[in-house]
Scaffold this motif. Structure first.
Motif, PDB file in Angstrom:
ATOM      1  N   ARG A  61     -40.435 -67.990   5.324  1.00 28.27           N
ATOM      2  CA  ARG A  61     -39.959 -66.605   5.278  1.00 28.27           C
ATOM      3  C   ARG A  61     -41.055 -65.639   4.853  1.00 28.27           C
ATOM      4  O   ARG A  61     -40.898 -64.420   4.981  1.00 28.27           O
ATOM      5  CB  ARG A  61     -38.764 -66.496   4.314  1.00 28.27           C
ATOM      6  N   SER A  62     -42.159 -66.175   4.346  1.00 33.16           N
ATOM      7  CA  SER A  62     -43.264 -65.325   3.892  1.00 33.16           C
ATOM      8  C   SER A  62     -43.889 -64.533   5.037  1.00 33.16           C
ATOM      9  O   SER A  62     -44.548 -63.522   4.788  1.00 33.16           O
ATOM     10  CB  SER A  62     -44.338 -66.172   3.203  1.00 33.16           C
ATOM     11  N   VAL A  63     -43.693 -64.972   6.293  1.00 36.44           N
ATOM     12  CA  VAL A  63     -44.278 -64.228   7.414  1.00 36.44           C
ATOM     13  C   VAL A  63     -43.638 -62.856   7.551  1.00 36.44           C
ATOM     14  O   VAL A  63     -44.195 -61.967   8.215  1.00 36.44           O
ATOM     15  CB  VAL A  63     -44.141 -64.989   8.758  1.00 36.44           C
ATOM     16  N   PHE A  64     -42.474 -62.660   6.919  1.00 40.08           N
ATOM     17  CA  PHE A  64     -41.794 -61.367   6.996  1.00 40.08           C
ATOM     18  C   PHE A  64     -42.166 -60.448   5.833  1.00 40.08           C
ATOM     19  O   PHE A  64     -41.525 -59.420   5.625  1.00 40.08           O
ATOM     20  CB  PHE A  64     -40.274 -61.577   7.028  1.00 40.08           C
ATOM     21  N   LEU A  65     -43.200 -60.826   5.079  1.00 43.42           N
ATOM     22  CA  LEU A  65     -43.745 -59.962   4.035  1.00 43.42           C
ATOM     23  C   LEU A  65     -44.973 -59.273   4.608  1.00 43.42           C
ATOM     24  O   LEU A  65     -45.973 -59.939   4.892  1.00 43.42           O
ATOM     25  CB  LEU A  65     -44.116 -60.776   2.793  1.00 43.42           C
TER      26      LEU A  65
ATOM     27  N   ALA B  24     -41.760 -55.534   0.717  1.00 38.18           N
ATOM     28  CA  ALA B  24     -42.646 -56.049   1.759  1.00 38.18           C
ATOM     29  C   ALA B  24     -41.872 -56.426   3.016  1.00 38.18           C
ATOM     30  O   ALA B  24     -42.354 -56.227   4.141  1.00 38.18           O
ATOM     31  CB  ALA B  24     -43.442 -57.246   1.246  1.00 38.18           C
ATOM     32  N   SER B  25     -40.673 -56.972   2.861  1.00 37.75           N
ATOM     33  CA  SER B  25     -39.869 -57.324   4.040  1.00 37.75           C
ATOM     34  C   SER B  25     -39.302 -56.073   4.707  1.00 37.75           C
ATOM     35  O   SER B  25     -39.161 -56.016   5.931  1.00 37.75           O
ATOM     36  CB  SER B  25     -38.738 -58.278   3.656  1.00 37.75           C
ATOM     37  N   LYS B  26     -38.992 -55.069   3.896  1.00 40.76           N
ATOM     38  CA  LYS B  26     -38.503 -53.805   4.464  1.00 40.76           C
ATOM     39  C   LYS B  26     -39.601 -53.138   5.292  1.00 40.76           C
ATOM     40  O   LYS B  26     -39.346 -52.624   6.391  1.00 40.76           O
ATOM     41  CB  LYS B  26     -38.062 -52.861   3.343  1.00 40.76           C
ATOM     42  N   LEU B  27     -40.841 -53.162   4.769  1.00 38.46           N
ATOM     43  CA  LEU B  27     -41.947 -52.562   5.506  1.00 38.46           C
ATOM     44  C   LEU B  27     -42.239 -53.343   6.783  1.00 38.46           C
ATOM     45  O   LEU B  27     -42.571 -52.763   7.822  1.00 38.46           O
ATOM     46  CB  LEU B  27     -43.199 -52.514   4.620  1.00 38.46           C
ATOM     47  N   TRP B  28     -42.096 -54.691   6.722  1.00 37.99           N
ATOM     48  CA  TRP B  28     -42.269 -55.497   7.939  1.00 37.99           C
ATOM     49  C   TRP B  28     -41.267 -55.071   9.004  1.00 37.99           C
ATOM     50  O   TRP B  28     -41.606 -54.911  10.171  1.00 37.99           O
ATOM     51  CB  TRP B  28     -42.078 -56.984   7.626  1.00 37.99           C
ATOM     52  N   PHE B  29     -40.020 -54.885   8.583  1.00 41.80           N
ATOM     53  CA  PHE B  29     -38.983 -54.498   9.548  1.00 41.80           C
ATOM     54  C   PHE B  29     -39.273 -53.127  10.148  1.00 41.80           C
ATOM     55  O   PHE B  29     -39.068 -52.905  11.347  1.00 41.80           O
ATOM     56  CB  PHE B  29     -37.608 -54.510   8.876  1.00 41.80           C
ATOM     57  N   GLU B  30     -39.774 -52.206   9.311  1.00 39.24           N
ATOM     58  CA  GLU B  30     -40.073 -50.856   9.799  1.00 39.24           C
ATOM     59  C   GLU B  30     -41.226 -50.848  10.787  1.00 39.24           C
ATOM     60  O   GLU B  30     -41.171 -50.163  11.810  1.00 39.24           O
ATOM     61  CB  GLU B  30     -40.413 -49.933   8.617  1.00 39.24           C
ATOM     62  N   LYS B  31     -42.285 -51.628  10.490  1.00 41.04           N
ATOM     63  CA  LYS B  31     -43.492 -51.580  11.320  1.00 41.04           C
ATOM     64  C   LYS B  31     -43.518 -52.607  12.447  1.00 41.04           C
ATOM     65  O   LYS B  31     -44.195 -52.393  13.459  1.00 41.04           O
ATOM     66  CB  LYS B  31     -44.734 -51.759  10.440  1.00 41.04           C
TER      67      LYS B  31
END
Length: 333
Positions: free
Chosen positions: A156-160, A181-188
């Motif tokens: 799951r670390s790939v989503f950070l 970090a996961s929220k920023l991954w989802f945004e970008k």
């Protein structure tokens, strides 16, 4: 007239009683000669009601409603910055002014692209076990991502998303890091993936491939062609033959750090060794950057099938094996 005077007198006595008797007994800290600042965590995105309730719980203010009203009327609720603030207990007006002018304290935590979860924890002084525990909690991830998370917690670390994060100190740093970090991954990244591809299998496999590209590419320009070559090799089919996966094997399974590989090193028996195993490795080898995710997601067809490092941080790409060998021989070691 006398009735009015009696009412005024009674109100004055009541006010005097509250001021001199009730408040000192109930809130003795407000009458100390020196009031000590209280640490107040202003959470990002928290409501005014939640903040005022925290202030009341920490005895910074006496009553919640006047504070809420004053923050709204003065507009101070729109200027309060998140972070750990040091506030001296006092009146609605003095506390509001402190909140408005406060310079919150932050703890800087950085996720560097290409690092493993253990390396990220160590470099930031975090607990790896607590970090894994927060990754195991799906509620720390964006709602859209929760049902698609792999069972392997480390994967799951790939989503950070690699970035520098300014977090509130002493307030569950690992949980904050996972959430932000996961929220920023989802945004970008997440929002750029078409809905028809946004499924568990695609995200898991793309995350693994992005980590391999991250491990191989030293410059941004090489990421997309490398992604296209690796994806083409999966279709041919052909082994990925990524040196980055071999380096990962030696480091994670043998405790040996290698910057250069010999032909003998390629024979290490490990499920992540893409020189010996077909297809993708069982999980990611690092935390990839947004650029590597986007390189894999946006990869198209390519005429190349081979690549070799040129010794200067770039790669040379070839269409055929003969061309590949020729370029290998031309590189100055």
């Amino acid at each position: 007239m006398k009735r009015l005077e009696v009412l005024i007198y009674a109100a004055a006595l009541f006010f005097l009683f509250v001021l001199c008797r009730y408040i000192p007994q109930t809130y003795p800290q407000l009458y100390r000669a020196e009031l000590k600042p209280v640490s107040v965590n202003v959470r990002r995105g928290c409501s005014t009601q939640s903040l005022v309730h925290t202030l009341k719980q920490k005895d910074v203010i006496l009553f919640e409603k006047p504070m809420r009203v004053w923050l709204a009327l003065s507009g101070s609720d729109k200027t309060i910055r998140p972070g750990m603030c040091r506030i001296v207990p006092g009146s609605v007006f003095t506390v509001s002014k402190q909140l408005k002018n406060a310079r919150p304290e932050f703890c800087a935590v950085s996720i560097i692209p290409g690092k493993t979860l253990a390396e990220i924890a160590e470099s930031n002084g975090l607990s790896l076990e607590r970090l894994k525990s927060e990754l195991a909690d799906a509620d720390n991830f964006p709602e859209e991502l929760r049902p698609l998370l792999p069972k392997d917690v480390s994967a799951r670390s790939v989503f950070l998303l690699p970035e520098s994060y300014f977090l509130v100190p002493n307030e569950k740093i690992e949980q904050q890091l996972t959430a932000f970090a996961s929220k920023l991954w989802f945004e970008k990244v997440g929002k750029t993936i078409p809905a028809e591809k946004f499924n568990a299998k695609y995200l898991f496999e793309t995350g693994i491939m992005a980590s391999i590209v991250e491990g191989e590419a030293r410059v941004k320009e090489d990421r997309k062609p490398l992604a296209e070559i690796f994806l083409k090799r999966l279709k041919v089919p052909m082994r990925l033959q990524s040196c980055a996966t071999v380096i990962y094997c030696w480091k994670e399974f043998k405790g040996v750090k290698k910057s250069r590989l010999t032909y003998a090193d390629l024979n290490i028996d490990c499920p992540y060794n893409t020189y010996r195993k077909d297809g993708l490795p069982p999980g990611p080898i690092n935390v990839p950057s947004a650029d590597c995710w986007l390189a894999v997601c946006g990869a198209g067809d390519t005429e190349y099938l081979y690549f070799v490092a040129d010794g200067n941080g770039r790669h040379l790409f070839s269409k055929s094996y003969d061309e590949h060998l020729k370029k290998q021989r031309g590189i100055k070691r």
